[in-house]
Design a protein around this motif. Structure first.
Motif: not given
Length: 125
Positions: A4-22
């Motif tokens: 998480l600390d290495e991700c940009s805010s857009d990358e982290a947000l993409s992960f969260i969006h993918l998590y919730f879609a799944t």
């Protein structure tokens, strides 16, 4: 692979969006498996759908664990692309349209599997 600390805010947000879609896909599948178990006319059918429901509950718990590990910097990910996130959202929308009937069980399983596969790709090297 990035924490998480290495991700940009857009990358982290993409992960969260993918998590919730799944999660949306799996919750929809779980509801359909439970309905199919209730409506099944055979004991083997009820057992089959209950087993699928239990497997889906397990998958939801594992997803939650992966999200928590990422958010606490204990798990690195390959940040998902916007296309992957959008595809997972589409899977959720498509699954919501499927009526829970025995003839549609394989379609429900296939869509849930596709969503899990997309999520798991961001977790592997």
């Amino acid at each position: 692979m990035k924490t998480l600390d290495e991700c940009s805010s857009d990358e982290a947000l993409s992960f969260i969006h993918l998590y919730f879609a799944t999660v949306d896909v799996l919750i929809e599948a779980l509801e359909k498996y439970n309905r199919l178990a209730i409506e099944s006319t055979t004991s083997s059918g009820r057992s089959q759908y209950r087993a699928l429901a239990l497997e889906t509950e397990r998958d939801l718990e594992l997803l939650k664990n992966q999200r928590r590990a990422f958010l606490s910097n204990d798990k690195a990910i390959n940040p998902p692309s916007k296309e992957t996130v959008e595809a997972s959202k589409l899977l959720a929308a498509n699954l919501a349209k499927i009526v829970a009937k025995d003839a549609k069980a394989n379609a429900i399983i296939a869509l849930a599997t596709q969503a899990l596969d997309a999520f798991n790709k961001v977790l592997s090297a």
